[in-house]
Motif scaffolding. Structure first.
Motif, PDB file in Angstrom:
ATOM      1  N   LEU A 229      42.793  54.777  47.059  1.00 31.89           N
ATOM      2  CA  LEU A 229      43.236  55.214  45.731  1.00 31.89           C
ATOM      3  C   LEU A 229      44.626  55.822  45.788  1.00 31.89           C
ATOM      4  O   LEU A 229      44.796  57.017  45.633  1.00 31.89           O
ATOM      5  N   GLY A 230      45.611  54.990  46.042  1.00 27.80           N
ATOM      6  CA  GLY A 230      46.962  55.507  46.075  1.00 27.80           C
ATOM      7  C   GLY A 230      47.957  54.375  46.022  1.00 27.80           C
ATOM      8  O   GLY A 230      47.576  53.201  45.972  1.00 27.80           O
ATOM      9  N   VAL A 231      49.230  54.714  46.003  1.00 28.90           N
ATOM     10  CA  VAL A 231      50.291  53.704  46.012  1.00 28.90           C
ATOM     11  C   VAL A 231      51.330  54.136  47.041  1.00 28.90           C
ATOM     12  O   VAL A 231      51.510  55.320  47.290  1.00 28.90           O
ATOM     13  N   PRO A 232      52.036  53.145  47.638  1.00 28.50           N
ATOM     14  CA  PRO A 232      53.119  53.503  48.549  1.00 28.50           C
ATOM     15  C   PRO A 232      54.231  54.175  47.764  1.00 28.50           C
ATOM     16  O   PRO A 232      54.434  53.865  46.581  1.00 28.50           O
ATOM     17  N   GLN A 233      54.927  55.097  48.386  1.00 25.28           N
ATOM     18  CA  GLN A 233      56.012  55.790  47.686  1.00 25.28           C
ATOM     19  C   GLN A 233      57.341  55.493  48.363  1.00 25.28           C
ATOM     20  O   GLN A 233      57.463  55.584  49.582  1.00 25.28           O
ATOM     21  N   TYR A 234      58.336  55.137  47.573  1.00 25.23           N
ATOM     22  CA  TYR A 234      59.677  54.885  48.113  1.00 25.23           C
ATOM     23  C   TYR A 234      60.747  55.698  47.399  1.00 25.23           C
ATOM     24  O   TYR A 234      61.835  55.867  47.897  1.00 25.23           O
ATOM     25  N   SER A 235      60.429  56.173  46.186  1.00 23.61           N
ATOM     26  CA  SER A 235      61.392  56.981  45.437  1.00 23.61           C
ATOM     27  C   SER A 235      61.043  58.455  45.637  1.00 23.61           C
ATOM     28  O   SER A 235      59.892  58.798  45.841  1.00 23.61           O
ATOM     29  N   PRO A 236      62.048  59.335  45.568  1.00 20.84           N
ATOM     30  CA  PRO A 236      61.722  60.759  45.664  1.00 20.84           C
ATOM     31  C   PRO A 236      60.908  61.263  44.470  1.00 20.84           C
ATOM     32  O   PRO A 236      60.357  62.355  44.529  1.00 20.84           O
ATOM     33  N   LEU A 237      60.844  60.482  43.404  1.00 21.47           N
ATOM     34  CA  LEU A 237      60.057  60.911  42.246  1.00 21.47           C
ATOM     35  C   LEU A 237      58.738  60.147  42.215  1.00 21.47           C
ATOM     36  O   LEU A 237      58.638  59.027  42.701  1.00 21.47           O
ATOM     37  N   SER A 238      57.745  60.777  41.595  1.00 19.51           N
ATOM     38  CA  SER A 238      56.460  60.115  41.420  1.00 19.51           C
ATOM     39  C   SER A 238      56.510  59.257  40.159  1.00 19.51           C
ATOM     40  O   SER A 238      57.142  59.631  39.175  1.00 19.51           O
ATOM     41  N   PRO A 239      55.802  58.113  40.158  1.00 24.00           N
ATOM     42  CA  PRO A 239      55.715  57.326  38.920  1.00 24.00           C
ATOM     43  C   PRO A 239      55.097  58.141  37.778  1.00 24.00           C
ATOM     44  O   PRO A 239      55.250  57.789  36.610  1.00 24.00           O
ATOM     45  N   ALA A 240      54.418  59.244  38.113  1.00 23.69           N
ATOM     46  CA  ALA A 240      53.868  60.110  37.067  1.00 23.69           C
ATOM     47  C   ALA A 240      54.989  60.682  36.210  1.00 23.69           C
ATOM     48  O   ALA A 240      54.784  61.030  35.048  1.00 23.69           O
ATOM     49  N   ASN A 241      56.168  60.780  36.797  1.00 22.17           N
ATOM     50  CA  ASN A 241      57.307  61.317  36.065  1.00 22.17           C
ATOM     51  C   ASN A 241      57.914  60.193  35.229  1.00 22.17           C
ATOM     52  O   ASN A 241      58.960  59.635  35.547  1.00 22.17           O
ATOM     53  N   THR A 242      57.250  59.868  34.120  1.00 20.68           N
ATOM     54  CA  THR A 242      57.635  58.690  33.345  1.00 20.68           C
ATOM     55  C   THR A 242      59.029  58.827  32.746  1.00 20.68           C
ATOM     56  O   THR A 242      59.652  57.838  32.394  1.00 20.68           O
ATOM     57  N   LEU A 243      59.543  60.040  32.642  1.00 20.86           N
ATOM     58  CA  LEU A 243      60.867  60.213  32.064  1.00 20.86           C
ATOM     59  C   LEU A 243      61.976  59.804  33.028  1.00 20.86           C
ATOM     60  O   LEU A 243      63.004  59.294  32.614  1.00 20.86           O
ATOM     61  N   PHE A 244      61.793  60.038  34.309  1.00 20.34           N
ATOM     62  CA  PHE A 244      62.893  59.853  35.252  1.00 20.34           C
ATOM     63  C   PHE A 244      62.613  58.876  36.388  1.00 20.34           C
ATOM     64  O   PHE A 244      63.533  58.497  37.099  1.00 20.34           O
ATOM     65  N   TYR A 245      61.359  58.482  36.580  1.00 23.89           N
ATOM     66  CA  TYR A 245      61.041  57.636  37.735  1.00 23.89           C
ATOM     67  C   TYR A 245      61.751  56.288  37.618  1.00 23.89           C
ATOM     68  O   TYR A 245      61.814  55.679  36.557  1.00 23.89           O
ATOM     69  N   SER A 246      62.322  55.821  38.716  1.00 23.00           N
ATOM     70  CA  SER A 246      62.944  54.510  38.725  1.00 23.00           C
ATOM     71  C   SER A 246      62.287  53.651  39.794  1.00 23.00           C
ATOM     72  O   SER A 246      62.063  54.098  40.922  1.00 23.00           O
ATOM     73  N   ASP A 247      61.979  52.401  39.398  1.00 23.37           N
ATOM     74  CA  ASP A 247      61.371  51.486  40.351  1.00 23.37           C
ATOM     75  C   ASP A 247      62.442  50.737  41.135  1.00 23.37           C
ATOM     76  O   ASP A 247      62.164  50.058  42.104  1.00 23.37           O
ATOM     77  N   ASN A 248      63.698  50.886  40.710  1.00 19.23           N
ATOM     78  CA  ASN A 248      64.785  50.161  41.358  1.00 19.23           C
ATOM     79  C   ASN A 248      65.239  50.910  42.617  1.00 19.23           C
ATOM     80  O   ASN A 248      66.292  51.528  42.658  1.00 19.23           O
ATOM     81  N   VAL A 249      64.379  50.867  43.636  1.00 19.59           N
ATOM     82  CA  VAL A 249      64.701  51.516  44.907  1.00 19.59           C
ATOM     83  C   VAL A 249      64.399  50.510  46.011  1.00 19.59           C
ATOM     84  O   VAL A 249      63.716  49.507  45.776  1.00 19.59           O
ATOM     85  N   ILE A 250      64.910  50.782  47.201  1.00 24.90           N
ATOM     86  CA  ILE A 250      64.629  49.877  48.318  1.00 24.90           C
ATOM     87  C   ILE A 250      63.218  50.157  48.811  1.00 24.90           C
ATOM     88  O   ILE A 250      62.849  51.307  49.062  1.00 24.90           O
ATOM     89  N   LYS A 251      62.421  49.086  48.898  1.00 29.75           N
ATOM     90  CA  LYS A 251      61.032  49.259  49.319  1.00 29.75           C
ATOM     91  C   LYS A 251      60.885  48.761  50.751  1.00 29.75           C
ATOM     92  O   LYS A 251      61.378  47.701  51.094  1.00 29.75           O
ATOM     93  N   TYR A 252      60.207  49.545  51.543  1.00 31.60           N
ATOM     94  CA  TYR A 252      60.048  49.208  52.951  1.00 31.60           C
ATOM     95  C   TYR A 252      58.621  48.745  53.200  1.00 31.60           C
ATOM     96  O   TYR A 252      57.774  49.519  53.633  1.00 31.60           O
ATOM     97  N   LEU A 253      58.347  47.482  52.859  1.00 29.04           N
ATOM     98  CA  LEU A 253      57.004  46.962  53.076  1.00 29.04           C
ATOM     99  C   LEU A 253      56.749  46.891  54.571  1.00 29.04           C
ATOM    100  O   LEU A 253      57.653  46.579  55.352  1.00 29.04           O
TER     101      LEU A 253
END
Lengths: 320, 581
Positions: B356-380
């Motif tokens: 029950l979780g997601v990988p994190q790549y941004s310093p912000l959580s997706p919970a922060n809908t105001l500022f979260y950005s998905d445009n980050v480098i993802k390290y699969l």
């Protein structure tokens, strides 16, 4: 006797000084301090931390801090708790009563079982009943009290017979005086049994060994030869002597009145001091730790003194 | 010694957390249709707290154990809408501002304190001028309202109008104004006698804790419970004209042990339980449930791996804080990228969070809908790629002992710490140790006491790699102390000098963000920051879990959110008719 007691109290002063200074030293040597948590908060500046340090006198040299604390202690002031921002006296007082209720209940429960079980085991040495009690002892010594508390809570949940932790039910203040006592008694069952189990197990082994030693001694043989009845030998001559070492142990138990129940308290949610003291050590809440240490120290000294005095009454060979 | 211990630890963790495949069916997402009913007054809500509050003083005490109680007792001029995360009016009904510096707030005229006194502008100026800016009261709040070293000038224009003059434009200002306001009539004498710091403690009489919140203190039993009761003077009314709040009482039972709380919830004594991942296996499959499990979404907060890039020399020992050859590894962005590729985040999610979780790549959580950005480098997860990078950096296993050496023959050995009181972080550390171990790292992992770890990070700097987290808020600017190289919590480089150009860039972004009032522009700035962090990896983020709550089916107007918890708008929550006890 009174002179002896006073002397003993006199000797305990350097002991208390030593214990408190060591505690003071160790808390200071341990990395970090109470403000570490604040320091890790991005929204708190270094200036704010400095102000806290000044308010709590954390910036003074170690010895100064200790002497200030000592001076205040003599005035009956245990200092302020950093985390509760309240007098240590009040923090401890709000909890100590509950811990004492639990510890006393555990001590009484323990001794109700220790002496009879020890006697029974010694009288039936190596027979089925002795073996059975031994088995129970091994079980008791090897299961930690917090684990037992958890197991008992689970049984209470399944059976629905006992409350699941806490000290008072929500409706406590609507109950009659008798109802209130019964309510607390019901909540006491699980932590009391959990706390007593291990000590019953080990202490009854000691009681059994004492009894066996006394029963094998020459004066018991002499008493038998004089035709004194077995019951009289057992309960008057043997028991009294077998009890002497137990009295010392009883005195030691007093020292754990306030601190021996911490883990069990946490598991069953008993509002005692153990929980607070443990958190204080973890957070390095200096004066709260010092407060609980000095109270435990005083209780240890008082417990030993009481044991020695009781011993003097029970053993005619001992005179002060 | 350490190897076998961590292996057995992992084994225990694997045993305890058997995978739940039915997870998708056992919870429900909170309804997206936020329609509030007019509820009925009465009834109580029974919650739990893992430790006692430390005080009822919302200025001096900031621990969660305290704020989870005080947040029901006090309110600010503004508040955050728990669903949109936007700032909305509260004690101030409206405001005007022309240049971003001079703000005029119009206060509500129908607000009363919980002791019946009227709330006025004097209370606002008192809270700021006499408490927050009082140099004798230690509080982190002062730092939030200190802009470039200067105070805000606050003046009451009339009884219901307050003027704030900022030293310079400060865009997080409105959000900061959710700051709790305290009553002047109640606390002025304590402040002037310099007794405020140690006042409003746990031994206070309930009538001495006065706020404008929906509830007020009724009773506190040390170590047992905190009882709050309806504030009869509360100002908010529902659509039908009835007074809020509906509930008569909120009771917090203090239960330090989560297992006991779980039993109490199952037995029916508690109305609420906050689920740890392993609890879903117990609560999920139960039949004829009289409770509902809500998954409010990905939580705030983070866990990340950070390497010590501090190039300074310890003035006491005259040695480098970090061995110079290790510093060369840690300072190399490509090395940090290799590590990020080597972390199997999926596995961490399966084992630590029960899937029950997601990988994190941004310093912000997706919970922060105001500022979260998905445009980050993802390290699969790509161990082969990680290996290639390490190879290109010159790491080889020349002596075939399973541990890589760098060009100069130094073994790739790293000491890794985390705080011992977080089982979650310990398991993450063990898993990362394994991931890196299979690449040829030798990782010595040791959990440390929290205070010890913080001392290493902020004062003694004697560490190499640490797994730690930060609790996240909505406004990224409030993390400036971490992100600006001038900040006190700039963990990877505490020298207060930028080592890389990107640190200058981040500092610039944070400064600009405070001066920019336009939300879209601020979002752009913080998007750039998130991308820079993901590219340079001063922190190697790991995974984020969900916020999962179980609530008994006796309440109406229940809309759990990540920000506001299971009882987001507490004043609206009411006991359903048929469930009334």
């Amino acid at each position: 006797m009174i002179i002896y007691a006073l002397k003993r109290l006199g000797y305990s002063i350097p002991l208390l000084l030593g214990v408190t200074f060591m505690t003071f030293l160790f808390i200071h040597i341990a990395p970090g301090d109470f403000l570490s948590e604040l320091k890790s908060n991005p929204q708190v500046s270094r200036q704010a931390i400095k102000l806290y340090e000044e308010k709590f006198h954390l910036n003074e040299p170690l010895l100064n801090q200790y002497l200030i604390w000592l001076k205040n202690i003599l005035k009956g002031d245990l200092g302020y708790s950093f985390s509760y921002k309240a007098e240590v006296k009040n923090v401890i007082a709000s909890r100590a009563k509950n811990t004492i209720i639990l510890s006393l209940s555990a001590i009484v429960f323990t001794w109700i079982f220790v002496i009879p079980l020890g006697i029974i085991a010694s009288l039936h040495k190596n027979k089925f009943i002795d073996r059975f009690i031994s088995l129970f002892s091994y079980l008791g010594i090897s299961s930690p009290s917090f684990l037992l508390a958890m197991v008992f809570l689970y049984f209470a949940y399944i059976s629905g017979l006992l409350p699941l932790g806490g000290m008072r039910s929500l409706r406590f203040y609507e109950l009659s005086a008798l109802g209130k006592i019964l309510d607390i008694a019901k909540h006491l069952v699980i932590p009391t049994i959990a706390l007593s189990f291990a000590s019953i197990a080990s202490l009854q082994r000691i009681m059994r060994a004492n009894m066996l030693e006394v029963l094998g001694s020459a004066y018991i043989l002499a008493a038998k030869a004089r035709g004194i009845s077995n019951t009289r030998i057992l309960y008057v001559h043997a028991l009294k002597n077998a009890l002497n070492p137990m009295i010392t142990i009883f005195g030691y138990q007093f020292s754990s009145l306030l601190s021996g129940a911490a883990l069990t308290e946490i598991i069953v949610g008993w509002p005692g001091l153990g929980q607070v003291a443990l958190e204080a050590v973890r957070k390095q809440d200096l004066y709260l730790v010092m407060g609980s240490v000095i109270i435990s120290g005083v209780l240890l000294i008082a417990g030993n003194l009481i044991a020695d005095i009781l011993l003097a009454f029970s053993d005619p060979r001992i005179r002060y | 010694m350490r190897g076998p211990i961590s292996k057995s630890l992992l084994f225990i963790v694997l045993l305890l957390t058997t995978q739940i495949s039915i997870a998708a069916q056992v919870w429900q997402k909170p309804s997206g249709n936020y329609k509030f009913d007019c509820g009925r007054p009465g009834g109580s809500l029974i919650l739990y707290a893992t430790s006692d509050p430390k005080s009822f003083n919302p200025i001096v005490a900031k621990e969660t154990s305290t704020t989870q109680i005080t947040s029901y007792l006090f309110e600010g001029l503004t508040r955050v809408d728990p669903r949109t995360l936007k700032v909305i009016p509260n004690l101030a009904k409206s405001w005007q501002n022309q240049d971003g510096r001079r703000w005029i707030f119009h206060l509500r005229k129908d607000v009363y304190w919980s002791d019946g006194h009227k709330f006025t502008a004097g209370d606002v100026t008192f809270t700021f001028n006499n408490i927050i800016y009082n140099p004798k009261i230690p509080t982190g709040t002062r730092d939030i309202f200190t802009i470039e070293g200067k105070k805000i000038k606050i003046k009451a224009v009339d009884d219901y109008t307050v003027e704030f003059i900022l030293p310079s434009v400060f865009s997080p200002f409105l959000r900061a104004l959710s700051q709790d306001i305290l009553p002047r009539h109640k606390y002025l004498s304590l402040v002037s006698k310099d007794k405020f710091t140690f006042s409003m403690g746990l031994d206070s009489k309930p009538e001495d804790i006065v706020g404008t919140g929906p509830f007020r203190l009724k009773k506190y039993l040390a170590g047992e419970r905190v009882v709050l009761e309806r504030n009869p003077y509360y100002w908010k009314k529902d659509a039908c004209g009835n007074n809020f709040p509906y509930l008569d009482e909120i009771i917090f039972i203090i239960l330090p042990n989560p297992e006991t709380a779980l039993l109490k919830f199952l037995e029916g004594e508690l109305d609420y339980y906050s689920l740890r991942p392993q609890d879903l296996a117990i609560l999920g499959p139960r039949k004829n449930k009289d409770f509902t499990i809500y998954n409010a979404g990905i939580a705030f907060g983070s866990n990340f791996l950070v390497f010590n890039e501090n190039p300074a020399i310890n003035p006491r020992t005259k040695k480098h804080y970090v061995e110079p050859y290790k510093l060369r590894w840690f300072r190399d962005k490509r090395f940090r990228k290799a590590v990020s590729f080597a972390v199997n985040r999926r596995k961490i999610i399966e084992i630590v969070m029960n899937g029950l979780g997601v990988p994190q790549y941004s310093p912000l959580s997706p919970a922060n809908t105001l500022f979260y950005s998905d445009n980050v480098i993802k390290y699969l997860y790509d161990p082969a790629k990680a290996k290639d990078i390490l190879y290109s950096l010159g790491f080889r296993d020349a002596d075939s002992d399973g541990v890589l050496e760098d060009k100069h023959g130094n073994k790739l050995e790293i000491n890794l710490f985390t705080n011992a009181n977080s089982p979650e972080r310990i398991t993450i550390a063990v898993l990362i140790k394994e991931d890196l171990g299979s690449l040829g790292f030798k990782v010595n992992f040791m959990p440390l006491d929290f205070n010890n770890l913080v001392t290493k990070l902020t004062a003694t700097f004697d560490w190499e790699a640490v797994i730690i987290g930060l609790t996240g808020g909505i406004e990224p600017y409030f993390g400036k102390n971490v992100w600006s190289y001038k900040g006190d919590l700039h963990a990877w480089n505490p020298t207060k000098k930028a080592l890389d150009d990107y640190e200058l860039k981040i500092d610039d972004i944070f400064n600009k963000s405070a001066k920019t009032l336009d939300m879209a522009k601020r979002k752009e700035l913080f998007n750039e920051w998130q991308y820079i962090v993901s590219d340079n990896l001063p922190f190697i983020y790991t995974v984020q879990g969900y916020s999962i709550y179980a609530v008994r089916n006796r309440f109406g107007n229940l809309f759990p959110t990540v920000y506001g918890g299971a009882f987001s708008e507490i004043e609206r929550v009411y006991v359903l008719d048929k469930a009334k006890k």
